[in-house]
Design an enzyme around this catalytic site. Structure first.
Site, PDB file in Angstrom:
ATOM      1  N   LYS A   1       0.835  -1.200   0.000  1.00  0.00           N
ATOM      2  CA  LYS A   1       0.000   0.000   0.000  1.00  0.00           C
ATOM      3  C   LYS A   1       0.868   1.247   0.000  1.00  0.00           C
ATOM      4  CE  LYS A   1      -3.897  -1.843   2.721  1.00  0.00           C
ATOM      5  NZ  LYS A   1      -4.960  -1.604   1.735  1.00  0.00           N
TER       6      LYS A   1
ATOM      7  N   ARG B   1     -10.336 -11.430   2.041  1.00  0.00           N
ATOM      8  CA  ARG B   1     -11.214 -12.459   1.471  1.00  0.00           C
ATOM      9  C   ARG B   1     -10.535 -13.819   1.489  1.00  0.00           C
ATOM     10  NH1 ARG B   1     -11.810  -9.113  -3.957  1.00  0.00           N
ATOM     11  NH2 ARG B   1     -11.650  -7.486  -2.384  1.00  0.00           N
TER      12      ARG B   1
HETATM   13  N1  BES Z   1      -8.079  -3.769   4.429  1.00  0.00           N
HETATM   14  C1  BES Z   1      -8.245  -3.353   3.082  1.00  0.00           C
HETATM   15  C2  BES Z   1      -9.556  -2.556   2.866  1.00  0.00           C
HETATM   16  C3  BES Z   1      -9.637  -1.235   3.559  1.00  0.00           C
HETATM   17  C4  BES Z   1      -9.213  -0.084   2.913  1.00  0.00           C
HETATM   18  C5  BES Z   1     -10.176  -1.132   4.823  1.00  0.00           C
HETATM   19  C6  BES Z   1      -9.302   1.128   3.544  1.00  0.00           C
HETATM   20  C7  BES Z   1     -10.264   0.083   5.457  1.00  0.00           C
HETATM   21  C8  BES Z   1      -9.847   1.210   4.826  1.00  0.00           C
HETATM   22  C9  BES Z   1      -8.277  -4.555   2.161  1.00  0.00           C
HETATM   23  O1  BES Z   1      -7.489  -5.627   2.553  1.00  0.00           O
HETATM   24  C10 BES Z   1      -7.769  -4.098   0.836  1.00  0.00           C
HETATM   25  O2  BES Z   1      -6.648  -3.687   0.767  1.00  0.00           O
HETATM   26  N2  BES Z   1      -8.617  -4.190  -0.167  1.00  0.00           N
HETATM   27  C11 BES Z   1      -8.261  -3.788  -1.480  1.00  0.00           C
HETATM   28  C12 BES Z   1      -8.902  -4.770  -2.409  1.00  0.00           C
HETATM   29  C13 BES Z   1      -8.479  -4.599  -3.837  1.00  0.00           C
HETATM   30  C14 BES Z   1      -7.032  -5.009  -4.003  1.00  0.00           C
HETATM   31  C15 BES Z   1      -9.391  -5.445  -4.694  1.00  0.00           C
HETATM   32  C16 BES Z   1      -8.824  -2.378  -1.721  1.00  0.00           C
HETATM   33  O3  BES Z   1      -9.913  -2.078  -1.227  1.00  0.00           O
HETATM   34  O4  BES Z   1      -8.134  -1.598  -2.361  1.00  0.00           O
HETATM   35 ZN    ZN Z   2      -5.477  -5.477   1.923  1.00  0.00          ZN
END
Ligand code: BES
Ligand code: ZN
Ligand code: ZN
Length: 499
Positions: free
Chosen positions: A276, A350
């Site tokens: 990230k 997931r």
């Molecule tokens: N934990 C994150 C989602 C999240 C983002 C929670 C911001 C709280 C605040 C999750 O694991 C994630 O990174 N999801 C990705 C999925 C994508 C790669 C399909 C996302 O939402 O960008």
């Molecule tokens: Zn994630």
């Protein structure tokens, strides 16, 4: 803090403060009018001069100078009467107790539960008492140099008639458990990832189980390998913190439905190899908020001795990049044998839920509800106030939505139309873990659906609601405990015989 109900009215209670409600552009009524008469029309005068407008969460503190047994009156606004509902009542109650606590009050009487003419009194008492606990939570567990105002000694629900006394006491007690359990979840979410590792989360589960009388089982990597939980193990592989699969069980009944809560317990989500941006990465200590909600709800279900079989399953892991980490392109085999092509190691929630949902089903759950900070896209779609809900069984979806309403948590359903499924088609495996940018919250839901088979299932995405960016009148900035009370309300509903 002591919580009790009393027949005493607002004009009789002799504590540090009483709380009464007023509406925007409406005449004073109920306790506010009674108190105003004793204060020789002071509230009325302030309303006339525009100092008291009755806006939602507006607080005006008046000193009674012995015109009343209580030393202060907090006049709290509920907004326009036509728009005031239990959501508004919760905010007003939380804001009022916070304001009084911060001014040094220790004994507070509340005359709010009759304020909404449309609401059932037991719903109002529940809302007000829960809101009191939520409002008083501070979120400063790691501060050492704060001089804090004292905690309240007592909160009294005023003007409860003798005939309603027992019922109101029982409601207040359930609300206390719900409020404390939500704050328990908030504490876990606010604590940093160096305190709350997967191992520490499992220790919390053991602690709850010992105190509240739940069965607990914590699975460690050798057992996870034997069970074939290739997804959970892959997500944890980049970290030195070993994965845990936490299983709690409340055997409140031997027959009937078997409800299972499954909560994402990602103690820190760096994104892994699909790392990230660093800017808000520290927030990802909150990626175990779903797991915390399940722990909170299980604690409450046990304390309230609900007559229902409820299992809590929390896959716990830390998602870090390293030479041991899983990679984009890897193909994983989840519990039950489904293969998954990893497109992004950041869509890890997931993956760990796939194993956990399969396992909850394997344990015999008839109704599955998972809760997770799953997608950033859910924040884009619904913001920070509303959770996304998806499911494969309309009746269970309705039950969860209704539980959310009861718990004062906003939820909105998103569709799982079959057309969305093809976004997860993989050329090399049964499915891939990312469906691209379109409908990203829905494809997250669809991914999970692949692991529940025909079992009734609902998914709650709390990525937006689990964290409050701002200090608000009714609650401090930070973890909100999202989902804890909705899960509890669902269990209460099912224990009462309604799905
Ligand atoms: N934990 C994150 C989602 C999240 C983002 C929670 C911001 C709280 C605040 C999750 O694991 C994630 O990174 N999801 C990705 C999925 C994508 C790669 C399909 C996302 O939402 O960008
Ligand atoms: Zn994630
Ligand atoms: Zn995550």
């Amino acid at each position: 803090m002591d919580i009790r109900v009393s027949v005493e009215s607002a004009t009789q209670y002799a504590g540090d403060a009483i709380i009464v409600a007023v509406f925007e552009s409406a005449p004073l009524a109920g306790p506010a009018a009674e108190v105003d008469a004793r204060l020789e029309g002071m509230i009325q005068r302030l309303a006339g001069s525009g100092e008291i407008r009755g806006k939602l969460c507006e607080i005006t503190i008046l000193h009674t100078q012995e015109k009343l047994p209580a030393a202060r009156v907090a006049v709290v606004g509920l907004g326009k009467a036509a728009e005031a509902d239990l959501f508004a009542l919760r905010k007003a109650a939380g804001a009022a107790v916070r304001a009084l606590r911060d001014r040094g009050c220790r004994r507070v009487g509340m005359a709010l539960h009759d304020a909404l003419s449309g609401a059932r009194p037991e719903h109002s008492v529940r809302a007000v008492v829960e809101a009191t606990y939520l409002g008083l939570y501070r979120g400063e567990e790691r501060k050492t140099r704060q001089t804090l105002p004292d905690e309240l000694d007592e909160i009294v629900m005023l003007a409860i008639t003798d005939e309603h006394r027992d019922a109101a006491s029982a409601v207040a007690r359930a609300a206390q458990v719900a409020g404390e359990s939500t704050n328990y979840a908030r504490r876990l979410v606010n604590l940093p990832a160096n305190d709350v590792t997967p191992t520490a989360l499992a220790e919390q589960a053991v602690d709850i189980a010992t105190r509240a009388g739940l069965d607990v089982d914590v699975l460690e990597p050798p057992q996870l390998r034997d069970l074939g939980m290739g997804a959970l193990l892959a997500v944890a592989s980049g970290s030195d913190q070993p994965a845990r699969l936490i299983v709690l069980r409340h055997r409140g009944r031997t027959d009937g439905p078997r409800l299972a809560f499954v909560g994402k317990g990602l103690t820190f989500d760096s994104g892994g190899i699909s790392i990230k941006p660093s800017e808000s990465m520290h927030m990802m200590k909150s990626d175990m908020a779903g797991g915390a909600a399940v722990l909170g709800a299980m604690r409450a279900v046990a304390e309230l001795k609900l007559p229902l079989d409820v299992t809590g399953v929390i896959p716990a892991a830390e998602n870090l990049p390293s030479g041991h980490a899983y990679r984009p392109g890897d193909v994983l085999t989840a519990f039950g044998g489904t293969t998954i092509e990893v497109i992004s190691t950041d869509a890890e929630g997931r993956l760990i839920l796939a194993d956990a949902l399969g396992y909850a089903k394997h344990l015999g759950a008839t109704h599955l509800v998972d809760i997770a900070t799953l997608t950033g896209a859910c924040i884009i779609a619904l913001g920070h106030t509303t959770a996304g809900v998806m499911g494969n069984d309309n009746e269970l979806v309705e039950a969860v939505m209704d539980a959310g309403e009861r718990a004062g948590e906003r939820m909105w359903r998103l569709p799982l139309f079959p057309e969305y499924r093809s976004l997860l088609d993989s050329p090399v495996a049964d499915l891939k873990n990312v469906g691209g940018r379109p409908a990203a919250t829905i494809t997250g839901g669809w991914f999970l659906r692949e692991f529940v088979g025909e079992t009734s299932w609902v998914h709650i995405d709390i990525a937006g609601t689990s964290w409050s960016e701002r200090n608000e009148p009714h609650q401090v900035q930070g973890a909100t405990g999202a989902g804890t009370r909705t899960l509890l309300a669902l269990a209460e509903r099912m224990a009462g015989g309604a799905l």
